[in-house]
Motif scaffolding. Structure first.
Motif, PDB file in Angstrom:
ATOM      1  N   ARG A   1       1.529  13.313   1.055  1.00 23.54           N
ATOM      2  CA  ARG A   1       2.215  14.101   0.020  1.00 23.54           C
ATOM      3  C   ARG A   1       1.325  14.277  -1.207  1.00 23.54           C
ATOM      4  NH1 ARG A   1       7.080  11.535   1.764  1.00 23.54           N
ATOM      5  NH2 ARG A   1       6.729   9.749   0.409  1.00 23.54           N
ATOM      6  N   ILE A   2       0.671  13.200  -1.602  1.00 24.96           N
ATOM      7  CA  ILE A   2      -0.170  13.268  -2.801  1.00 24.96           C
ATOM      8  C   ILE A   2      -1.390  14.159  -2.547  1.00 24.96           C
ATOM      9  CG2 ILE A   2      -1.570  11.934  -4.428  1.00 24.96           C
ATOM     10  CD1 ILE A   2       0.397   9.615  -4.031  1.00 24.96           C
ATOM     11  N   THR A   3      -1.988  14.017  -1.363  1.00 24.08           N
ATOM     12  CA  THR A   3      -3.132  14.871  -1.015  1.00 24.08           C
ATOM     13  C   THR A   3      -2.735  16.340  -1.075  1.00 24.08           C
ATOM     14  OG1 THR A   3      -3.872  13.138   0.488  1.00 24.08           O
ATOM     15  CG2 THR A   3      -4.912  15.278   0.729  1.00 24.08           C
TER      16      THR A   3
ATOM     17  N   ALA B   1       3.237   9.034   2.087  1.00 28.62           N
ATOM     18  CA  ALA B   1       3.070   9.184   0.643  1.00 28.62           C
ATOM     19  C   ALA B   1       1.675   9.704   0.329  1.00 28.62           C
ATOM     20  CB  ALA B   1       3.312   7.854  -0.071  1.00 28.62           C
ATOM     21  N   LYS B   2       0.686   9.148   1.029  1.00 24.80           N
ATOM     22  CA  LYS B   2      -0.687   9.597   0.798  1.00 24.80           C
ATOM     23  C   LYS B   2      -0.835  11.082   1.132  1.00 24.80           C
ATOM     24  CE  LYS B   2      -3.798   5.808   0.684  1.00 24.80           C
ATOM     25  NZ  LYS B   2      -4.201   4.636   1.412  1.00 24.80           N
TER      26      LYS B   2
ATOM     27  N   GLN C   1       0.832  -1.209   0.000  1.00 21.83           N
ATOM     28  CA  GLN C   1       0.000   0.000   0.000  1.00 21.83           C
ATOM     29  C   GLN C   1       0.863   1.254   0.000  1.00 21.83           C
ATOM     30  OE1 GLN C   1      -2.398  -0.401   3.510  1.00 21.83           O
ATOM     31  NE2 GLN C   1      -3.745  -1.943   2.564  1.00 21.83           N
ATOM     32  N   LEU C   2       0.267   2.335  -0.437  1.00 21.99           N
ATOM     33  CA  LEU C   2       0.907   3.628  -0.260  1.00 21.99           C
ATOM     34  C   LEU C   2       0.985   3.881   1.239  1.00 21.99           C
ATOM     35  CD1 LEU C   2      -0.975   5.934  -2.798  1.00 21.99           C
ATOM     36  CD2 LEU C   2       1.483   5.597  -2.762  1.00 21.99           C
TER      37      LEU C   2
ATOM     38  N   ALA D   1      -0.360  17.624  -2.876  1.00 18.48           N
ATOM     39  CA  ALA D   1      -0.185  18.006  -4.285  1.00 18.48           C
ATOM     40  C   ALA D   1      -1.536  18.261  -4.943  1.00 18.48           C
ATOM     41  CB  ALA D   1       0.568  16.921  -5.040  1.00 18.48           C
ATOM     42  N   ILE D   2      -2.518  17.449  -4.573  1.00 15.89           N
ATOM     43  CA  ILE D   2      -3.864  17.638  -5.124  1.00 15.89           C
ATOM     44  C   ILE D   2      -4.426  18.988  -4.685  1.00 15.89           C
ATOM     45  CG2 ILE D   2      -6.257  16.818  -5.033  1.00 15.89           C
ATOM     46  CD1 ILE D   2      -5.117  13.957  -4.795  1.00 15.89           C
ATOM     47  N   GLU D   3      -4.263  19.294  -3.381  1.00 12.98           N
ATOM     48  CA  GLU D   3      -4.748  20.564  -2.841  1.00 12.98           C
ATOM     49  C   GLU D   3      -4.126  21.739  -3.569  1.00 12.98           C
ATOM     50  OE1 GLU D   3      -7.095  21.067  -0.741  1.00 12.98           O
ATOM     51  OE2 GLU D   3      -7.407  18.944  -0.266  1.00 12.98           O
TER      52      GLU D   3
ATOM     53  N   SER E   1      -2.752  21.953  -6.382  1.00  7.38           N
ATOM     54  CA  SER E   1      -3.027  22.058  -7.819  1.00  7.38           C
ATOM     55  C   SER E   1      -4.353  22.770  -8.076  1.00  7.38           C
ATOM     56  CB  SER E   1      -3.085  20.675  -8.467  1.00  7.38           C
ATOM     57  OG  SER E   1      -4.345  20.083  -8.240  1.00  7.38           O
ATOM     58  N   SER E   2      -5.202  22.817  -7.046  1.00  7.56           N
ATOM     59  CA  SER E   2      -6.518  23.416  -7.272  1.00  7.56           C
ATOM     60  C   SER E   2      -6.538  24.905  -6.955  1.00  7.56           C
ATOM     61  CB  SER E   2      -7.574  22.684  -6.437  1.00  7.56           C
ATOM     62  OG  SER E   2      -7.288  22.840  -5.071  1.00  7.56           O
TER      63      SER E   2
END
Lengths: 185, 86
Positions: free
Chosen positions: B76-78, B73-74, B68-69, B80-82, B84-85
């Motif tokens: 970090r990705i969250t 890591a999760k 699993q991530l 990046a998602i934030e 980007s918006s």
């Protein structure tokens, strides 16, 4: 959109990560690929709900994986990539002047159960790491990602001859390395 | 057409056969060579084993729920998602 992406991450993130890890082998690269996939998904949200979100995301991920593999191969000096004469010489390690095997290929046992598969995978990873990076990357692209040769050549801007020479060298190296390290059971 | 292949040539044709359909000439030459050559027959088996095992390992990895991530890591990705918006 952001909410969607967070849902996608929660529901499919682990699967996407496994999908990427199986093909890229490196946890950091796999994580990057998942992140890139999420960002691309937000940016051009073409998800119609006809296919499952997972199928749609996996489709995006496949492209991201190929991008990463291409980068890996392209980072190698281009002269290296097209040096056919050099690759021809290194093949002489396996054959004598009249084209006979110097060492006959050995029988490799098929890993049967889960434990054997795990062992095989870890040996295979070691063997892939011993190859020049571009060779392991093109091998992963072809044999693992099942990208066809025409696509590989287009992606890498190399000739069909170069592609097959690289694949040949990769496979020769790998099966030799497996002969040495892979003993089932 | 030259029927006899050296092992070196045969090994190259075997590798190519994994990527593209062979010409009938190459198929014939290879068949003939494998009929008389144990070493190349074994090499052929090695490449096919490699191919089969890798496909199987990929399927196993994809369905291995223990991979699993991790939470960092999760996060970090969250993040990046934030960002980007905005």
């Amino acid at each position: 959109m952001t909410n969607n992406a967070n849902d996608w991450l929660n529901e499919h993130g682990d699967y996407l990560y496994r999908f990427a890890l199986a093909r890229l082998r490196d946890p950091h690269q796999a994580e990057d690929a998942v992140q890139e996939t999420m960002l691309a998904a937000i940016k051009n949200n073409s998800f119609e709900g006809e296919s499952s979100a997972r199928t749609w995301l996996t489709g995006i991920l496949k492209h991201k994986i190929i991008d990463l593999q291409r980068k890996l191969i392209r980072e190698q000096p281009i002269s290296d990539l097209v040096d056919l004469d050099a690759s021809e010489t290194s093949m002489d390690d396996f054959f004598d002047k009249s084209g006979h095997w110097l060492e006959k290929p050995q029988f490799l046992e098929m890993p049967e159960n889960a434990l054997q598969q795990k062992q095989f995978l870890s040996i295979l990873n070691t063997c892939l790491d011993k190859l020049p990076a571009k060779l392991s990357a093109i091998f992963m692209m072809r044999d693992v990602h099942e990208s066809d040769n025409e696509n590989i050549c287009k992606e890498l801007n190399i000739t069909a001859t170069n592609a097959w020479v690289m694949l040949y060298r990769a496979r020769m190296g790998l099966r030799k390395c497996l002969e040495i390290h892979w003993i089932a059971g | 057409m030259k029927l006899m292949l050296t092992c070196k040539q045969a090994s190259q044709i075997i590798s190519q056969s994994l990527d593209n359909p062979l010409s009938w000439q190459d198929r014939l030459r290879l068949k003939f060579h494998l009929f008389i050559c144990d070493a190349c027959t074994r090499f052929n088996q090695q490449l096919h084993l490699l191919n089969t095992v890798i496909k199987r390992i990929i399927k196993t990895t994809e369905s291995d729920n223990t991979i699993q991530l991790n939470s960092e890591a999760k996060a970090r990705i969250t993040q990046a998602i934030e960002s980007s918006s905005h």
